[in-house]
Design a protein around this motif. Structure first.
Motif, mmCIF file in Angstrom:
data_model
loop_
_atom_site.group_PDB
_atom_site.id
_atom_site.type_symbol
_atom_site.label_atom_id
_atom_site.label_comp_id
_atom_site.label_asym_id
_atom_site.label_seq_id
_atom_site.Cartn_x
_atom_site.Cartn_y
_atom_site.Cartn_z
ATOM 1 N N PHE A 18 -2.362 3.911 -4.051
ATOM 2 C CA PHE A 18 -2.012 2.558 -3.630
ATOM 3 C C PHE A 18 -2.111 1.566 -4.785
ATOM 4 C CE2 PHE A 18 -2.440 3.997 0.769
ATOM 5 C CZ PHE A 18 -1.287 3.436 1.282
ATOM 6 N N ALA A 19 -3.035 1.772 -5.695
ATOM 7 C CA ALA A 19 -3.123 0.900 -6.869
ATOM 8 C C ALA A 19 -1.857 1.008 -7.714
ATOM 9 C CB ALA A 19 -4.352 1.256 -7.700
ATOM 10 N N ILE A 20 -1.361 2.223 -7.874
ATOM 11 C CA ILE A 20 -0.120 2.412 -8.627
ATOM 12 C C ILE A 20 1.053 1.765 -7.892
ATOM 13 C CG2 ILE A 20 1.549 4.154 -9.388
ATOM 14 C CD1 ILE A 20 -0.852 5.955 -10.040
ATOM 15 N N ILE A 21 1.118 1.981 -6.586
ATOM 16 C CA ILE A 21 2.211 1.395 -5.801
ATOM 17 C C ILE A 21 2.162 -0.130 -5.864
ATOM 18 C CG2 ILE A 21 3.072 1.057 -3.441
ATOM 19 C CD1 ILE A 21 2.256 4.016 -2.933
ATOM 20 N N LEU A 22 0.988 -0.706 -5.710
ATOM 21 C CA LEU A 22 0.865 -2.161 -5.730
ATOM 22 C C LEU A 22 1.151 -2.738 -7.111
ATOM 23 C CD1 LEU A 22 -2.283 -2.635 -3.481
ATOM 24 C CD2 LEU A 22 0.072 -3.233 -2.918
ATOM 25 N N ARG A 23 0.827 -1.990 -8.138
ATOM 26 C CA ARG A 23 1.035 -2.466 -9.502
ATOM 27 C C ARG A 23 2.518 -2.480 -9.880
ATOM 28 N NH1 ARG A 23 2.170 -4.660 -13.510
ATOM 29 N NH2 ARG A 23 1.446 -4.250 -15.593
ATOM 30 N N PHE A 24 3.235 -1.439 -9.493
ATOM 31 C CA PHE A 24 4.608 -1.283 -9.967
ATOM 32 C C PHE A 24 5.681 -1.659 -8.944
ATOM 33 C CE2 PHE A 24 2.181 1.631 -12.717
ATOM 34 C CZ PHE A 24 2.467 1.021 -13.933
ATOM 35 N N THR A 25 5.292 -2.190 -7.802
ATOM 36 C CA THR A 25 6.263 -2.671 -6.819
ATOM 37 C C THR A 25 5.927 -4.113 -6.465
ATOM 38 O OG1 THR A 25 4.988 -1.957 -4.886
ATOM 39 C CG2 THR A 25 6.537 -0.357 -5.829
ATOM 40 N N SER A 26 6.732 -4.688 -5.622
ATOM 41 C CA SER A 26 6.499 -6.070 -5.210
ATOM 42 C C SER A 26 5.646 -6.161 -3.946
ATOM 43 C CB SER A 26 7.842 -6.773 -4.984
ATOM 44 O OG SER A 26 8.539 -6.133 -3.940
ATOM 45 N N LEU A 27 5.118 -5.039 -3.484
ATOM 46 C CA LEU A 27 4.265 -5.053 -2.301
ATOM 47 C C LEU A 27 2.977 -5.823 -2.580
ATOM 48 C CD1 LEU A 27 4.443 -1.409 -0.922
ATOM 49 C CD2 LEU A 27 5.288 -3.459 0.179
ATOM 50 N N GLN A 28 2.493 -6.490 -1.544
ATOM 51 C CA GLN A 28 1.215 -7.187 -1.623
ATOM 52 C C GLN A 28 0.170 -6.380 -0.868
ATOM 53 O OE1 GLN A 28 0.723 -10.014 -3.378
ATOM 54 N NE2 GLN A 28 2.830 -9.750 -4.051
ATOM 55 N N GLU A 29 -1.085 -6.587 -1.221
ATOM 56 C CA GLU A 29 -2.167 -5.846 -0.580
ATOM 57 C C GLU A 29 -2.210 -6.104 0.927
ATOM 58 O OE1 GLU A 29 -6.987 -5.261 -1.034
ATOM 59 O OE2 GLU A 29 -5.885 -6.403 -2.532
ATOM 60 N N SER A 30 -1.910 -7.317 1.335
ATOM 61 C CA SER A 30 -1.940 -7.651 2.757
ATOM 62 C C SER A 30 -0.872 -6.892 3.555
ATOM 63 C CB SER A 30 -1.758 -9.155 2.956
ATOM 64 O OG SER A 30 -0.520 -9.572 2.422
ATOM 65 N N SER A 31 0.215 -6.494 2.914
ATOM 66 C CA SER A 31 1.286 -5.796 3.627
ATOM 67 C C SER A 31 0.965 -4.325 3.884
ATOM 68 C CB SER A 31 2.605 -5.914 2.881
ATOM 69 O OG SER A 31 2.519 -5.308 1.616
ATOM 70 N N VAL A 32 0.013 -3.757 3.169
ATOM 71 C CA VAL A 32 -0.356 -2.354 3.378
ATOM 72 C C VAL A 32 -1.767 -2.212 3.951
ATOM 73 C CG1 VAL A 32 1.207 -1.411 1.638
ATOM 74 C CG2 VAL A 32 -1.093 -2.098 0.985
ATOM 75 N N GLN A 33 -2.333 -3.309 4.439
ATOM 76 C CA GLN A 33 -3.697 -3.300 4.955
ATOM 77 C C GLN A 33 -3.867 -2.311 6.112
ATOM 78 O OE1 GLN A 33 -4.936 -7.103 6.372
ATOM 79 N NE2 GLN A 33 -6.887 -6.358 7.143
ATOM 80 N N TYR A 34 -2.913 -2.285 7.036
ATOM 81 C CA TYR A 34 -3.032 -1.395 8.194
ATOM 82 C C TYR A 34 -2.838 0.067 7.813
ATOM 83 C CZ TYR A 34 -3.045 -5.680 10.871
ATOM 84 O OH TYR A 34 -3.362 -6.909 11.370
ATOM 85 N N VAL A 35 -2.023 0.318 6.830
ATOM 86 C CA VAL A 35 -1.836 1.688 6.333
ATOM 87 C C VAL A 35 -3.126 2.183 5.683
ATOM 88 C CG1 VAL A 35 -0.533 3.131 4.725
ATOM 89 C CG2 VAL A 35 0.635 1.354 6.017
ATOM 90 N N ILE A 36 -3.767 1.332 4.916
ATOM 91 C CA ILE A 36 -5.026 1.694 4.266
ATOM 92 C C ILE A 36 -6.113 1.943 5.305
ATOM 93 C CG2 ILE A 36 -6.862 0.824 2.756
ATOM 94 C CD1 ILE A 36 -4.621 -0.570 1.150
ATOM 95 N N THR A 37 -6.146 1.119 6.355
ATOM 96 C CA THR A 37 -7.115 1.330 7.436
ATOM 97 C C THR A 37 -6.862 2.657 8.133
ATOM 98 O OG1 THR A 37 -7.318 -1.056 7.758
ATOM 99 C CG2 THR A 37 -8.053 0.358 9.558
ATOM 100 N N ALA A 38 -5.610 2.982 8.394
ATOM 101 C CA ALA A 38 -5.272 4.257 9.033
ATOM 102 C C ALA A 38 -5.677 5.431 8.148
ATOM 103 C CB ALA A 38 -3.780 4.310 9.340
#
Length: 117
Positions: A18-38
């Motif tokens: 997720f750190a790599i994805i967040l670094r190299f894409t325009s995704l924000q941490e808040s947009s993947v919060q539920y995926v990380i919780t799952a």
């Protein structure tokens, strides 16, 4: 102990991805919060499953202890590292962590006993 190692291994690998994805894409941490919780819940279920499978009896207890140890480690990291205490939302998460690890432990014991029959 195998369950805790499995949980933190999965957490480290997923955090790295997720750190790599967040670094190299325009995704924000808040947009993947539920995926990380799952993914956290899946990691805890897996850790409980491994603990129950290795213990071969009292999966609810082994899974619960695995979830409790995980919750204590996270609490200590949060308290000692960031000087924060529990809030109500985190308490609900930690209770869910313990319950999910218990379910994994129960299933782990039942799956390991089927293999012996």
């Amino acid at each position: 102990m195998y369950g805790i190692i499995a949980i933190f291994t999965l957490a480290i690998v997923c955090s790295f991805l997720f750190a790599i994805i967040l670094r190299f894409t325009s995704l924000q941490e808040s947009s993947v919060q539920y995926v990380i919780t799952a993914i956290s819940f899946i990691a805890l279920f897996t850790g409980g499953f491994i603990s129950g499978g290795k213990g071969k009896q009292k999966g609810w207890l082994l899974g619960g202890l695995t979830g409790l140890i995980y919750a204590i480690i996270i609490f200590l990291f949060q308290y000692l590292g960031f000087d924060k205490l529990f809030n109500g939302e985190q308490l609900v998460y930690f209770i869910c962590y313990i319950l999910i690890a218990m379910m994994g432990g129960i299933l782990g014991v039942n799956m390991s006993s089927k293999g012996r029959s």
